[in-house]
Design a protein around this motif. Sequence first.
Motif, PDB file in Angstrom:
ATOM      1  N   ALA A  96       0.833  -1.201   0.000  1.00  0.00           N
ATOM      2  CA  ALA A  96       0.000   0.000   0.000  1.00  0.00           C
ATOM      3  C   ALA A  96       0.868   1.253   0.000  1.00  0.00           C
ATOM      4  CB  ALA A  96      -0.932  -0.009   1.203  1.00  0.00           C
ATOM      5  N   TRP A  97       1.962   1.242   0.780  1.00  0.00           N
ATOM      6  CA  TRP A  97       2.847   2.411   0.805  1.00  0.00           C
ATOM      7  C   TRP A  97       3.529   2.609  -0.534  1.00  0.00           C
ATOM      8  CZ3 TRP A  97       1.715   5.910   3.816  1.00  0.00           C
ATOM      9  CH2 TRP A  97       1.362   5.698   5.156  1.00  0.00           C
ATOM     10  N   VAL A  98       3.962   1.523  -1.138  1.00  0.00           N
ATOM     11  CA  VAL A  98       4.615   1.647  -2.448  1.00  0.00           C
ATOM     12  C   VAL A  98       3.628   2.196  -3.471  1.00  0.00           C
ATOM     13  CG1 VAL A  98       5.795   0.409  -4.298  1.00  0.00           C
ATOM     14  CG2 VAL A  98       6.263  -0.201  -1.923  1.00  0.00           C
ATOM     15  N   ARG A  99       2.398   1.678  -3.438  1.00  0.00           N
ATOM     16  CA  ARG A  99       1.371   2.188  -4.356  1.00  0.00           C
ATOM     17  C   ARG A  99       1.173   3.695  -4.171  1.00  0.00           C
ATOM     18  NH1 ARG A  99      -2.202  -1.507  -6.714  1.00  0.00           N
ATOM     19  NH2 ARG A  99      -2.074  -3.665  -5.978  1.00  0.00           N
ATOM     20  N   TRP A 100       1.064   4.106  -2.919  1.00  0.00           N
ATOM     21  CA  TRP A 100       0.812   5.512  -2.654  1.00  0.00           C
ATOM     22  C   TRP A 100       1.968   6.386  -3.160  1.00  0.00           C
ATOM     23  CZ3 TRP A 100      -2.571   9.155  -1.623  1.00  0.00           C
ATOM     24  CH2 TRP A 100      -2.088  10.403  -1.203  1.00  0.00           C
ATOM     25  N   ASN A 101       3.192   6.030  -2.797  1.00  0.00           N
ATOM     26  CA  ASN A 101       4.335   6.850  -3.186  1.00  0.00           C
ATOM     27  C   ASN A 101       4.514   6.883  -4.701  1.00  0.00           C
ATOM     28  OD1 ASN A 101       5.024   7.670  -0.594  1.00  0.00           O
ATOM     29  ND2 ASN A 101       6.328   5.884  -0.233  1.00  0.00           N
ATOM     30  N   ALA A 102       4.232   5.761  -5.355  1.00  0.00           N
ATOM     31  CA  ALA A 102       4.322   5.741  -6.819  1.00  0.00           C
ATOM     32  C   ALA A 102       3.342   6.723  -7.432  1.00  0.00           C
ATOM     33  CB  ALA A 102       4.060   4.326  -7.336  1.00  0.00           C
ATOM     34  N   LYS A 405      -6.275  -2.823 -14.798  1.00  0.00           N
ATOM     35  CA  LYS A 405      -5.501  -1.601 -15.001  1.00  0.00           C
ATOM     36  C   LYS A 405      -6.079  -0.509 -14.095  1.00  0.00           C
ATOM     37  CE  LYS A 405      -2.878   0.793 -18.432  1.00  0.00           C
ATOM     38  NZ  LYS A 405      -2.323   0.665 -19.783  1.00  0.00           N
ATOM     39  N   GLY A 406      -5.182   0.154 -13.379  1.00  0.00           N
ATOM     40  CA  GLY A 406      -5.644   1.177 -12.443  1.00  0.00           C
ATOM     41  C   GLY A 406      -6.269   0.593 -11.195  1.00  0.00           C
ATOM     42  N   HIS A 407      -5.883  -0.623 -10.819  1.00  0.00           N
ATOM     43  CA  HIS A 407      -6.464  -1.276  -9.645  1.00  0.00           C
ATOM     44  C   HIS A 407      -6.365  -0.367  -8.418  1.00  0.00           C
ATOM     45  CE1 HIS A 407      -7.608  -4.511  -6.945  1.00  0.00           C
ATOM     46  NE2 HIS A 407      -6.529  -4.295  -6.215  1.00  0.00           N
ATOM     47  N   GLY A 408      -7.499  -0.133  -7.795  1.00  0.00           N
ATOM     48  CA  GLY A 408      -7.545   0.707  -6.605  1.00  0.00           C
ATOM     49  C   GLY A 408      -7.810   2.164  -6.879  1.00  0.00           C
ATOM     50  N   GLU A 428     -10.445  14.394  -4.250  1.00  0.00           N
ATOM     51  CA  GLU A 428     -11.423  13.345  -3.956  1.00  0.00           C
ATOM     52  C   GLU A 428     -10.872  11.969  -4.322  1.00  0.00           C
ATOM     53  OE1 GLU A 428     -16.060  12.099  -5.024  1.00  0.00           O
ATOM     54  OE2 GLU A 428     -15.077  13.758  -6.089  1.00  0.00           O
ATOM     55  N   ALA A 429     -10.187  11.888  -5.468  1.00  0.00           N
ATOM     56  CA  ALA A 429      -9.620  10.611  -5.898  1.00  0.00           C
ATOM     57  C   ALA A 429      -8.507  10.163  -4.964  1.00  0.00           C
ATOM     58  CB  ALA A 429      -9.096  10.737  -7.326  1.00  0.00           C
ATOM     59  N   ARG A 434      -6.601   6.622  -0.520  1.00  0.00           N
ATOM     60  CA  ARG A 434      -6.148   6.469   0.864  1.00  0.00           C
ATOM     61  C   ARG A 434      -7.050   5.509   1.627  1.00  0.00           C
ATOM     62  NH1 ARG A 434      -7.100  10.563   5.057  1.00  0.00           N
ATOM     63  NH2 ARG A 434      -9.221  10.481   4.184  1.00  0.00           N
ATOM     64  N   ASP A 435      -8.356   5.708   1.467  1.00  0.00           N
ATOM     65  CA  ASP A 435      -9.303   4.869   2.191  1.00  0.00           C
ATOM     66  C   ASP A 435      -9.309   3.447   1.649  1.00  0.00           C
ATOM     67  OD1 ASP A 435      -9.907   7.154   3.594  1.00  0.00           O
ATOM     68  OD2 ASP A 435     -11.720   7.604   2.416  1.00  0.00           O
ATOM     69  N   ARG A 436      -9.194   3.309   0.334  1.00  0.00           N
ATOM     70  CA  ARG A 436      -9.228   1.973  -0.290  1.00  0.00           C
ATOM     71  C   ARG A 436      -8.111   1.079   0.244  1.00  0.00           C
ATOM     72  NH1 ARG A 436      -8.224  -2.280  -1.802  1.00  0.00           N
ATOM     73  NH2 ARG A 436      -8.623  -3.355  -3.773  1.00  0.00           N
ATOM     74  N   PHE A 437      -6.924   1.667   0.478  1.00  0.00           N
ATOM     75  CA  PHE A 437      -5.787   0.873   0.928  1.00  0.00           C
ATOM     76  C   PHE A 437      -5.436   1.108   2.396  1.00  0.00           C
ATOM     77  CE2 PHE A 437      -5.221   0.959  -3.691  1.00  0.00           C
ATOM     78  CZ  PHE A 437      -5.064  -0.404  -3.929  1.00  0.00           C
ATOM     79  N   ALA A 438      -6.362   1.737   3.122  1.00  0.00           N
ATOM     80  CA  ALA A 438      -6.237   1.912   4.580  1.00  0.00           C
ATOM     81  C   ALA A 438      -4.904   2.532   4.962  1.00  0.00           C
ATOM     82  CB  ALA A 438      -6.427   0.558   5.282  1.00  0.00           C
TER      83      ALA A 438
END
Length: 894
Positions: A96-102, A405-408, A428-429, A434-438
């Motif tokens: 989740a952190w890697v996804r966010w930072n990316a 594609k674009g998962h999450g 909003e996105a 943030r909420d989707r991946f807690a």
Amino acid sequence: MTMDARLGGMHLGAALQLPVDVDPEETREWLDAFDGVVRHVGVARGRYLLQRLIKQAGRCGIAASTTLRTAYCNTLHHSEQGLFSGDLELERQLAAWVRWNAMAMVVQANRREGELGGHIASYASAADLFEVGFNHFFRAGPSGETNDLVFFQAHSAPGIYARAYLEGRLSERQLANYRREVGGEGLCSYPHPWSMPDFWQFPTGSMGLGPISAIYQARFMRYLQHRHLRPSSTRHVWGFFGDGEMDEPESLAALGLAAREGLDNLTFVINCNLQRLDGPVRGNGKVIEELEAQFLGAGWNVIKVLWGSEWDALLDQDHDGVLQHYLDITVDGEYQSLSTLDGAARRQRFFARHPRLLEKVAHLEDSQLEKMRRGGHDPLKIHAAYTAALACKGRPTVILAKTEKGHGMGRWGQGKMIAHQQKQLDDEALLAFRDRFALPLSDDDVRAARLFKPEADSLVMRYLHSRRQALHGYLPSRSSVAVPLETPAASAFAGFASAGESKPMSTTLAFVRMLGSLLKAPVLGERIVPIVADEARTFGMANLFHKYGIYSPQGQLYTPEDKDSIVSYREARDGQILEEGITEAGAMSSWIAAGTAYSTHGMAMLPVYIFYSMFGFQRVADLIWAAADQRTRGFLIGATSGRTTLAGEGLQHQDGSSHVVAATVPNCRAYDPAFAGELAVIVDHGLKCMMTAQEDVFYYLTVTNENYLQRPLPDGAEADVIKGMYLLDTLDAGPEAPLVRLLGSGALLNEVLSAANRLRERWGVTVQVWSVTSFSELERDARSAQHARLAGTQTTLGHVEQCLGGSAPVVAATDYVRAYAQLIAPYVSAPLKVLGTDGFGCSDTRGALRRYFEVDSQAICLTALQALVEQGRLAADTVAKARCIMGGADNRHA
């Protein structure tokens, strides 16, 4: 009861049509027995029995079904998954952190500079595929010892950077400078070893080149082992590619080689998010089924990872096959649409298609339906697939992982047609992500798209580092450490060339003689990798076959037709020559694998790829550019070069442009030598630069098949040969004679020499003859000198300016298009006239072709006379008189 009956007479569409069942009771006994084995003993036993039955059918002369498509379900049943060796919760947090930072680094970059671009959706689909690999499979370590080779899907680069940031290998400043390299401390867009030489191993930005390159890297690993240059190991090549990318012809071009040579050290992971850049890959079909058929047909082990663990119970209870049927007949365009819907909408759009299908999910809440993942987002399924791939022996494996594609990214990108181009998300996105991946981020942090790194001593960070320590270090990481090699003196491998010989020979033959001597050299000889796509006999290399052998992992299982010849065709497990067959792309991929062995295997190798020059830069220029990006070292030999030296072969074979293309590649040093002595100097220089000094350059040398006397070099000309030109001869017609400078390269230098003699003897002109070994090197040197003068760092002139100062006219003739020689035009102050072979080639004799293209000695003479007339050094009617004497030639170049 038939399947149609069990489904209430519903139409099965693509269901397999079988002959009429003449004994339904016997059929049911067979099917029940098979079902019983699977149910009580396991899927593995069922698969084994099925394989035995297929083999037995073949022995009885019964052909098995020709279909290469299996049910649209996971290859591995959940009972075959084995134990997961990690902590799922910690890995979920880490991912989740890697996804966010990316995502944050791309959003930040485009908030500052909207033109930078970047990709979010591709990594969002592949994140779990990479994270399972990073946490459990991708091994690092010293180059050539334990390290795996990993080809990362190019559009997922932000995610790889984001992970390296958490690992402490990239700074926040570097991520803040994503796609801003000019000022330093930036990150390049895609995997580029040239831009980030300590980080990226392989360039994969040009889609389609990664798959073929990965195959030949795995193959070269075996080549080194079979030649006893590296010990056998469990090192593995992983290639991560997109499903749309597999439409590129190079992506599938070498699948047969990988299977034929049993490359079980190779695994492809194809991220099947079902979307290309603009829309579905196969909107009206199924790309996974197509890929399954292609890979199975080529002989690969295929593992499909389509459905996550949430589907296991449903599929186990699908006794009537209704669910599997609808999974089978749904096309990719529909799957893409389903990925954009919430649970309630999915229930109505997919499960409500049949009453029995709807019944199967009646016990599930809409929220549960929405959380039913595709297999490529389930670490358990991915881990099982990777484990099975490593366990497969005797053939390569491809994992077809179904993702979104674009998962999450929810309604802002998940499954959307515009997902690939998505590089901006509104507040909003971001909050929804943030909420989707807690993620424990404040609203302010989210709105600012701030990067986040957990505390160094946090459980998740300690877990991240412990997993990489268990795998010997961090990836991606590129090494450039290799022991330098001393090379033999030029006199040891090319003594015949420096002295000149009375017997005519071609420069192709001269090079092959040098290569034969170099192969005998201590230490260096065993590091040379001769490569031909085909037609080694055309290039006079047949004498190398028997002595050095042609590499084949199976050895030679037959007696060759020419066994009694001293140049017989010999294949061997430890063969040194790579004879690739008719595949320039494959040969080029082998050349890249060998030319980067200093980095990937920790030992310097010297690949020498010889080919028809027209089929080099023209046919595989994209691979050559990738080789440059990857800092490949080696020799490319463009044989039968030029537009007139190949004579009767004609338009498709005659090369008039390769040097123009070569001039565009910054680390390619391209030369067009005329004589064996020049060739020897260049080869010697290249050996020292690449093998001893370990410069990240490669050499393109053009040689011809025309036999002529090989003149020795003038004393002290060696340095000027490397710079690009030297004074070969001066034909003095007296102190009052007008002066002209004639420049020639390659085979046309002889035409220049002939013209020089005519000019002096018939028209009393003093002629300087310059042999130009490289117009492109001259241009680079002159441009560099000009830049230094403008910057005020030096005042010296470039080599071409030093050689061609003054006002005496200059005439340049090459066997290539005029643009090649015109590279030096900005740096020549004297009148410059260029002759070349612009246009299409055609079949005829060399003399006729040179007359046709007006690059023969006659055309050179007329052009030189015209230049002197224009300067007022000769009478105005000189050219007309010359035409009459020469037979009325029409000199369009004058």
